[in-house]
Structure formats: C-alpha cells, structure tokens
Design a protein around this motif. Structure first.
Motif, PDB file in Angstrom:
ATOM      1  N   HIS A   1     -16.620 -42.485  45.108  1.00 16.59           N
ATOM      2  CA  HIS A   1     -17.654 -43.526  45.287  1.00 16.59           C
ATOM      3  C   HIS A   1     -17.157 -44.633  46.223  1.00 16.59           C
ATOM      4  O   HIS A   1     -17.887 -45.111  47.081  1.00 16.59           O
ATOM      5  CB  HIS A   1     -18.034 -44.126  43.932  1.00 16.59           C
ATOM      6  N   LEU A   2     -15.901 -45.032  46.024  1.00 17.77           N
ATOM      7  CA  LEU A   2     -15.363 -46.117  46.849  1.00 17.77           C
ATOM      8  C   LEU A   2     -15.242 -45.673  48.313  1.00 17.77           C
ATOM      9  O   LEU A   2     -15.540 -46.447  49.231  1.00 17.77           O
ATOM     10  CB  LEU A   2     -14.007 -46.573  46.314  1.00 17.77           C
ATOM     11  N   THR A   3     -14.830 -44.426  48.509  1.00 24.64           N
ATOM     12  CA  THR A   3     -14.711 -43.901  49.880  1.00 24.64           C
ATOM     13  C   THR A   3     -16.079 -43.934  50.576  1.00 24.64           C
ATOM     14  O   THR A   3     -16.180 -44.316  51.756  1.00 24.64           O
ATOM     15  CB  THR A   3     -14.169 -42.447  49.847  1.00 24.64           C
ATOM     16  N   ILE A   4     -17.121 -43.540  49.843  1.00 25.42           N
ATOM     17  CA  ILE A   4     -18.473 -43.594  50.410  1.00 25.42           C
ATOM     18  C   ILE A   4     -18.820 -45.050  50.746  1.00 25.42           C
ATOM     19  O   ILE A   4     -19.369 -45.354  51.812  1.00 25.42           O
ATOM     20  CB  ILE A   4     -19.512 -42.990  49.424  1.00 25.42           C
ATOM     21  N   GLY A   5     -18.472 -45.969  49.839  1.00 22.83           N
ATOM     22  CA  GLY A   5     -18.722 -47.399  50.068  1.00 22.83           C
ATOM     23  C   GLY A   5     -18.013 -47.899  51.319  1.00 22.83           C
ATOM     24  O   GLY A   5     -18.603 -48.614  52.133  1.00 22.83           O
ATOM     25  N   ILE A   6     -16.734 -47.517  51.483  1.00 23.07           N
ATOM     26  CA  ILE A   6     -15.967 -47.942  52.666  1.00 23.07           C
ATOM     27  C   ILE A   6     -16.656 -47.424  53.935  1.00 23.07           C
ATOM     28  O   ILE A   6     -16.828 -48.159  54.914  1.00 23.07           O
ATOM     29  CB  ILE A   6     -14.504 -47.444  52.585  1.00 23.07           C
ATOM     30  N   ALA A   7     -17.074 -46.147  53.904  1.00 29.62           N
ATOM     31  CA  ALA A   7     -17.750 -45.558  55.078  1.00 29.62           C
ATOM     32  C   ALA A   7     -19.025 -46.325  55.412  1.00 29.62           C
ATOM     33  O   ALA A   7     -19.307 -46.608  56.591  1.00 29.62           O
ATOM     34  CB  ALA A   7     -18.051 -44.079  54.814  1.00 29.62           C
ATOM     35  N   LEU A   8     -19.793 -46.689  54.380  1.00 33.67           N
ATOM     36  CA  LEU A   8     -21.056 -47.429  54.615  1.00 33.67           C
ATOM     37  C   LEU A   8     -20.777 -48.811  55.213  1.00 33.67           C
ATOM     38  O   LEU A   8     -21.495 -49.269  56.119  1.00 33.67           O
ATOM     39  CB  LEU A   8     -21.835 -47.577  53.294  1.00 33.67           C
ATOM     40  N   VAL A   9     -19.739 -49.491  54.706  1.00 30.91           N
ATOM     41  CA  VAL A   9     -19.417 -50.839  55.197  1.00 30.91           C
ATOM     42  C   VAL A   9     -18.877 -50.761  56.635  1.00 30.91           C
ATOM     43  O   VAL A   9     -19.278 -51.555  57.502  1.00 30.91           O
ATOM     44  CB  VAL A   9     -18.405 -51.542  54.259  1.00 30.91           C
TER      45      VAL A   9
END
Lengths: 103, 214
Positions: free
Chosen positions: B158-166
């Motif tokens: 989930h955090l990796t997806i968040g980093i990619a979105l940011v």
C-alpha cells in the motif's frame, strides 16, 4: 502587494502551526505508548496501547483527513467502514471470549 | 485558462461536483480498506486471545526501535501531506510549497521502506520466518510471525502505491502538466496516504509492544 504578502505569510504560519500541533500530539502519544508498554499493568498494558492507537488515528482522521470540515455524506462514508468493522469484531469476539474451553 | 477549466475531467460539468464525487469515491474505497485490514487485525486478536504467552514472547523479539522510528517517520509524512493538501486548497501562490511538501512526503515514504528493509533483514537473520528452523520454541509464536509478515507486507505494498502516486503528482506538477492548486487528484491521494498511516498506527502496538512489561 505587501498587504497581500503579509496575508499570505499569515495563513501559511497558521497552516503550519495548526498541523504541527496535531503532529506534536501524535509524536507525544507515540512515546507515551512505548513507555506504557514497559510498565506491568496486566490487561491495562494491552488496552493502553490500543486506546492510544485509537486516539492517534482519530487525530489523523479528524484533522489531517479533514473530517472536521467535511460534508455529512463524507462523514457517513467514513463511519460506514468503522461500523462494519465494529460489527465484525463484536460478533467474532462475542464467540471467542465466551468459549468455555480451549480450541 | 481558469483553474476550474484546467482541472475539470469528463464526465463532470462542474469542478465542485467532480471534487465531491472524487472525495466520496475515495472514502468508499477507504471504508473497504478498513474492512480488509480490520479482518487481518481481528485474526490477530483471536490468535492472541488463544495464545497470549506465545504472542508476548514473539512480540519481544521484534525490534521496537525500528518500529518506533518508522511510526515517527510515517506520522511526519502525514504532516507534510496534510500541509500540501491544505495549501493546495488555498488561493495564494502555493505551487512551490505544495511541491516541496509532496517531495518530502515521498522521501519520508521511501525512508520508511528503507528502515523496514533493514528490519526485515534482521528478522531473517534471527530466523523469525515461520517454518523449519524458526527461532522460538512456542509453536504458536509462528502464528504471530505469519501475521507479522503478511500484515507488514500488505502495508508495504500500500505504501509503495502511495509513494508512486505522490511521485507522479510531483513530476506532473514540476513539469506544469497538471495544476496542483485546487487539484481533486491531490486531495484524493492525500486521503489514501493518511489511511496507510492510520493502518500503521494500529499495527505499531500490536506488533512491537506485546510482552515488553513481562
């Protein structure tokens, strides 16, 4: 122009201050939960960790996720998840905690 | 081009309607995520009720410093994300501030993953992976570590997806390909980021604090 800049600097300061206060409270609660974990208080030790997590997440939900300023529809959507998690926990634990013998 | 025209997407006719729909949509998604992680935490709770001593012994083996530092990192990333999101909703000149805060948020997310990597390395070296050669004598301690790897792994995804979105927002914003001021995309990304933080807030006492007092 300088009045505009002054206004901008004013809200910028308020923006940082408001959020930094919440952040400081979150870090304070993190340290508190770590210290409480080392004090032997039986079931209270476990409860204090979870209770502090509930307070911390409420701060994030209300201030960082801005539920405090959201419309009723958004609040209901947020509440829906919590209600169903509550039902899931209540029904499962009602069984597990009232079993007489070990599995 | 006005802000509203620049940010408006099909099929919406008004930016305000688009914003409300986006926010409502992400909150429904976050509610489903709450149920997803709720089910995992409930599994943990049931196993811990049944095997309190093994969970205390297993919890003592986790590295509380890695856990506490990572919690502080994620809480700080939520601060920078909140400032980015709230600044973008203002009318002033906020582009640089929003970009800087989004960059800091992504950097803190990466820092979390690096610390987690060191922690995973230590866990593997201490034989805390369930299966043959598991370090602890209590069989039920393997339940704790089974859940530990599962829950922290899913959180890391989930955090990796968040980093990619940011990072996407930072790159598009820096190249001026999207307007960050008043952007519904930024608002939705911020809400997702904060939920990933909330999940970790609950994981912290359940993973790192058991068994410390005994």
């Amino acid at each position: 122009m300088s009045a505009d800049r002054g206004r901008q600097e004013g809200w910028l300061l308020r923006l940082w201050l408001r959020n930094a206060l919440v952040w400081a409270a979150l870090l304070g609660l993190l340290v508190l939960s770590m210290f409480l974990a080392y004090i032997p208080m039986g079931p209270v030790t476990v409860t204090s960790g979870v209770a502090i997590a509930v307070i911390k997440s409420s701060l994030v939900l209300v201030f960082f996720m801005e539920l405090i300023r959201s419309r009723a529809l958004i609040r209901i959507a947020a509440l829906a998840g919590l209600v169903f998690v509550g039902v899931m926990f209540a029904l499962t634990l009602a069984d597990v905690l009232t079993r007489s013998g070990k599995i | 081009m006005s802000d509203a025209t620049a940010l408006l997407r099909e099929p919406w006719q008004r930016l305000e309607r688009q914003r409300q729909a986006g926010k409502f949509g992400i909150w429904i998604f976050l509610a489903s995520e709450t149920l997803f992680f709720g089910a995992l935490l409930l599994t943990y709770a049931v196993c811990r009720i049944e095997h309190p001593d093994a969970f205390a012994a297993a919890g003592r083996e986790t590295n509380i410093w890695f856990g506490t530092i990572n919690t502080a990192i994620l809480l700080t990333s939520s601060l920078t994300m909140a400032v980015a999101s709230q600044a973008a909703a203002q009318k002033g000149r906020v582009r640089q501030l929003v970009l800087a805060c989004l960059g800091a948020t992504a950097a803190l997310g990466v820092a979390f993953m690096i610390v987690k990597g060191f922690e995973y390395k230590e866990d593997i070296e201490k034989h805390l992976v369930p299966g043959t050669g598991f370090a602890l004598s209590q069989p039920s301690a393997q339940l704790f570590y089974g859940l530990y790897w599962l829950v922290t792994g899913v959180h890391a995804i989930h955090l990796t997806i968040g980093i990619a979105l940011v990072v996407r927002l930072v790159l598009l914003g820096a190249a001026r390909r999207i307007r960050l001021r008043g952007s519904p995309e930024l608002e939705v990304t911020a809400l997702y980021w904060h939920l990933v933080d909330v999940v970790w807030i609950f994981l912290y006492p359940l993973i790192y604090l058991p068994g410390r007092a005994s």
